[in-house]
Design a protein around this motif. Sequence first.
Motif, PDB file in Angstrom:
ATOM      1  N   SER A  71     -23.438 -25.060  13.373  1.00  0.00           N
ATOM      2  CA  SER A  71     -22.341 -24.142  13.652  1.00  0.00           C
ATOM      3  C   SER A  71     -22.927 -22.924  14.344  1.00  0.00           C
ATOM      4  N   SER A  72     -22.058 -22.075  14.911  1.00  0.00           N
ATOM      5  CA  SER A  72     -22.541 -20.973  15.732  1.00  0.00           C
ATOM      6  C   SER A  72     -22.161 -19.619  15.150  1.00  0.00           C
ATOM      7  N   ILE A  73     -23.083 -18.659  15.270  1.00  0.00           N
ATOM      8  CA  ILE A  73     -22.824 -17.245  14.980  1.00  0.00           C
ATOM      9  C   ILE A  73     -23.030 -16.517  16.293  1.00  0.00           C
ATOM     10  N   VAL A  74     -21.942 -15.959  16.868  1.00  0.00           N
ATOM     11  CA  VAL A  74     -22.024 -15.430  18.227  1.00  0.00           C
ATOM     12  C   VAL A  74     -21.372 -14.048  18.316  1.00  0.00           C
ATOM     13  N   ASN A  75     -21.610 -13.410  19.441  1.00  0.00           N
ATOM     14  CA  ASN A  75     -20.976 -12.130  19.743  1.00  0.00           C
ATOM     15  C   ASN A  75     -19.490 -12.333  19.994  1.00  0.00           C
ATOM     16  N   SER A  76     -18.701 -11.354  19.545  1.00  0.00           N
ATOM     17  CA  SER A  76     -17.250 -11.422  19.757  1.00  0.00           C
ATOM     18  C   SER A  76     -16.702 -10.013  19.866  1.00  0.00           C
ATOM     19  N   ALA A  77     -15.401  -9.894  19.924  1.00  0.00           N
ATOM     20  CA  ALA A  77     -14.769  -8.578  19.997  1.00  0.00           C
ATOM     21  C   ALA A  77     -14.878  -7.814  18.686  1.00  0.00           C
ATOM     22  N   ASP A  78     -15.195  -8.508  17.613  1.00  0.00           N
ATOM     23  CA  ASP A  78     -15.369  -7.868  16.314  1.00  0.00           C
ATOM     24  C   ASP A  78     -16.597  -6.959  16.359  1.00  0.00           C
ATOM     25  N   PRO A  79     -16.462  -5.664  16.076  1.00  0.00           N
ATOM     26  CA  PRO A  79     -17.607  -4.750  16.141  1.00  0.00           C
ATOM     27  C   PRO A  79     -18.709  -5.080  15.141  1.00  0.00           C
ATOM     28  N   GLU A  80     -18.388  -5.881  14.125  1.00  0.00           N
ATOM     29  CA  GLU A  80     -19.391  -6.263  13.142  1.00  0.00           C
ATOM     30  C   GLU A  80     -19.958  -7.657  13.402  1.00  0.00           C
ATOM     31  N   SER A  81     -19.714  -8.184  14.619  1.00  0.00           N
ATOM     32  CA  SER A  81     -20.290  -9.475  14.988  1.00  0.00           C
ATOM     33  C   SER A  81     -21.683  -9.266  15.565  1.00  0.00           C
ATOM     34  N   LEU A  82     -22.342 -10.356  15.860  1.00  0.00           N
ATOM     35  CA  LEU A  82     -23.665 -10.310  16.471  1.00  0.00           C
ATOM     36  C   LEU A  82     -23.593  -9.540  17.784  1.00  0.00           C
ATOM     37  N   SER A  83     -24.558  -8.633  18.028  1.00  0.00           N
ATOM     38  CA  SER A  83     -24.478  -7.743  19.194  1.00  0.00           C
ATOM     39  C   SER A  83     -24.874  -8.413  20.507  1.00  0.00           C
ATOM     40  N   SER A  84     -25.589  -9.540  20.435  1.00  0.00           N
ATOM     41  CA  SER A  84     -26.026 -10.240  21.638  1.00  0.00           C
ATOM     42  C   SER A  84     -26.186 -11.717  21.322  1.00  0.00           C
ATOM     43  N   ASP A  85     -25.851 -12.568  22.287  1.00  0.00           N
ATOM     44  CA  ASP A  85     -25.998 -14.003  22.089  1.00  0.00           C
ATOM     45  C   ASP A  85     -27.387 -14.509  22.461  1.00  0.00           C
ATOM     46  N   GLY A 101     -33.636  -9.691  15.783  1.00  0.00           N
ATOM     47  CA  GLY A 101     -34.007  -9.028  17.031  1.00  0.00           C
ATOM     48  C   GLY A 101     -33.381  -9.742  18.208  1.00  0.00           C
ATOM     49  N   THR A 102     -32.713  -8.990  19.074  1.00  0.00           N
ATOM     50  CA  THR A 102     -32.004  -9.593  20.195  1.00  0.00           C
ATOM     51  C   THR A 102     -32.529  -9.086  21.535  1.00  0.00           C
ATOM     52  N   GLN A 103     -32.088  -9.756  22.570  1.00  0.00           N
ATOM     53  CA  GLN A 103     -32.402  -9.344  23.926  1.00  0.00           C
ATOM     54  C   GLN A 103     -31.267  -8.445  24.427  1.00  0.00           C
ATOM     55  N   TYR A 104     -31.574  -7.161  24.569  1.00  0.00           N
ATOM     56  CA  TYR A 104     -30.640  -6.147  25.083  1.00  0.00           C
ATOM     57  C   TYR A 104     -29.579  -5.701  24.078  1.00  0.00           C
ATOM     58  N   GLY A 105     -29.559  -6.301  22.880  1.00  0.00           N
ATOM     59  CA  GLY A 105     -28.573  -5.891  21.877  1.00  0.00           C
ATOM     60  C   GLY A 105     -29.184  -5.179  20.695  1.00  0.00           C
ATOM     61  N   GLY A 106     -30.481  -4.842  20.786  1.00  0.00           N
ATOM     62  CA  GLY A 106     -31.132  -4.164  19.676  1.00  0.00           C
ATOM     63  C   GLY A 106     -31.296  -5.061  18.464  1.00  0.00           C
ATOM     64  N   ILE A 107     -31.109  -4.466  17.292  1.00  0.00           N
ATOM     65  CA  ILE A 107     -31.309  -5.163  16.025  1.00  0.00           C
ATOM     66  C   ILE A 107     -29.969  -5.321  15.307  1.00  0.00           C
ATOM     67  N   ASN A 108     -29.778  -6.478  14.691  1.00  0.00           N
ATOM     68  CA  ASN A 108     -28.662  -6.679  13.782  1.00  0.00           C
ATOM     69  C   ASN A 108     -29.235  -6.918  12.389  1.00  0.00           C
ATOM     70  N   ILE A 109     -28.631  -6.309  11.390  1.00  0.00           N
ATOM     71  CA  ILE A 109     -29.091  -6.486  10.013  1.00  0.00           C
ATOM     72  C   ILE A 109     -27.969  -7.133   9.216  1.00  0.00           C
ATOM     73  N   PHE A 114     -23.323  -9.371   2.247  1.00  0.00           N
ATOM     74  CA  PHE A 114     -22.169  -9.385   3.145  1.00  0.00           C
ATOM     75  C   PHE A 114     -22.505 -10.147   4.432  1.00  0.00           C
ATOM     76  N   SER A 115     -21.509 -10.495   5.175  1.00  0.00           N
ATOM     77  CA  SER A 115     -21.712 -11.320   6.367  1.00  0.00           C
ATOM     78  C   SER A 115     -21.714 -10.519   7.660  1.00  0.00           C
ATOM     79  N   GLN A 116     -21.403  -9.230   7.603  1.00  0.00           N
ATOM     80  CA  GLN A 116     -21.349  -8.478   8.850  1.00  0.00           C
ATOM     81  C   GLN A 116     -22.754  -8.190   9.382  1.00  0.00           C
ATOM     82  N   TYR A 117     -22.843  -7.892  10.663  1.00  0.00           N
ATOM     83  CA  TYR A 117     -24.120  -7.675  11.330  1.00  0.00           C
ATOM     84  C   TYR A 117     -24.168  -6.230  11.815  1.00  0.00           C
ATOM     85  N   ASN A 118     -24.768  -5.371  11.009  1.00  0.00           N
ATOM     86  CA  ASN A 118     -24.806  -3.951  11.325  1.00  0.00           C
ATOM     87  C   ASN A 118     -25.862  -3.678  12.380  1.00  0.00           C
ATOM     88  N   PRO A 119     -25.498  -3.018  13.486  1.00  0.00           N
ATOM     89  CA  PRO A 119     -26.446  -2.853  14.587  1.00  0.00           C
ATOM     90  C   PRO A 119     -27.371  -1.653  14.428  1.00  0.00           C
TER      91      PRO A 119
END
Length: 306
Positions: A71-85, A101-109, A114-119
């Motif tokens: 299954s996929s965890i991807v960037n979306s319009a949700d501000p708490e989604s992954l910041s970069s694909d 660690g992402t390319q051009y999206g900084g860090i997601n924690i 919880f399931s959100q990805y805080n940037p």
Amino acid sequence: MDDNMWVATYKNGLFRIDKSTKNIRRWDTENSNLDHNVIFNLSFRPEENSLWIATDGRGIQNYDIATDSFSSIVNSADPESLSSDSVLCFFKDELNNMWIGTQYGGINISNALFSQYNPMNSFNGLTNNRVKCFLEYSKELIFIGTDGGGLSVHDRKDNSVEGVNLGNYKNLHINSLFKKRDGSILIGTYGHGLLEYNPNNSRTKNLIKEWTFGNNDAGRFIQDAIEFNDLIIFGTPYGLYSINKKNQIEKILLNNPDALLDSYQLNSIKCLALQNNRVWVGTKAGFASLDVEGEDFILNYFKVVG
């Protein structure tokens, strides 16, 4: 995680190797619902019996081992989604939080509860939004290697992140971080060699003299570096090397006994890992396993994985 070795490859998908039987299984976009064949990193999640897969453009692929599905965890319009694909690396801290660690999206924690990805990005102190590696140095400090912004550090005490002054080494492209037994940090860079940074006195030195390799770029482009016993072992696109206590550098030549592969591909190093007194070496031609006895290296396993 069980008796399997999981291998991420560039353009060839995911491999699983049974260490007892040596049987190999491969997943790619043709034979499974894996969304991308370019894989940068893997992280096992025992609480879910799943494997997180960092891809270049399809976010995180979550492989459910029990159901044999992705299954996929991807960037979306949700501000708490992954910041970069485009995801470059994973790191799980002692609090069980997953750092992404992402390319051009900084860090997601991803918080353990919880399931959100805080940037965490350049807007709040990170020196570059392309993040390639992490090092949990202590209970308070996590060092962050960036591609073009040098070294950053996160302090849990005040939840701050800031750049680290490495003296004359500015805007480094950092590939790897490793904490030595003496507390200093090995920094593998792309273009500036192998550095050693001491957080206690803020001093930085280059472990490889410019003249060591002559016109060869092996001393400038460090893919990964580790400390094992009394040796520092580092990998470059041009070979695998060791540094002993006398600061003498020796090349460790990887030979394929079946002569099935190009020697250059086999000795073009991508990553290193330590496990049970053994050094695992990822190369362009697959991977090798080395037993280390003193300053001697014994190649005792090699398997092509694509």
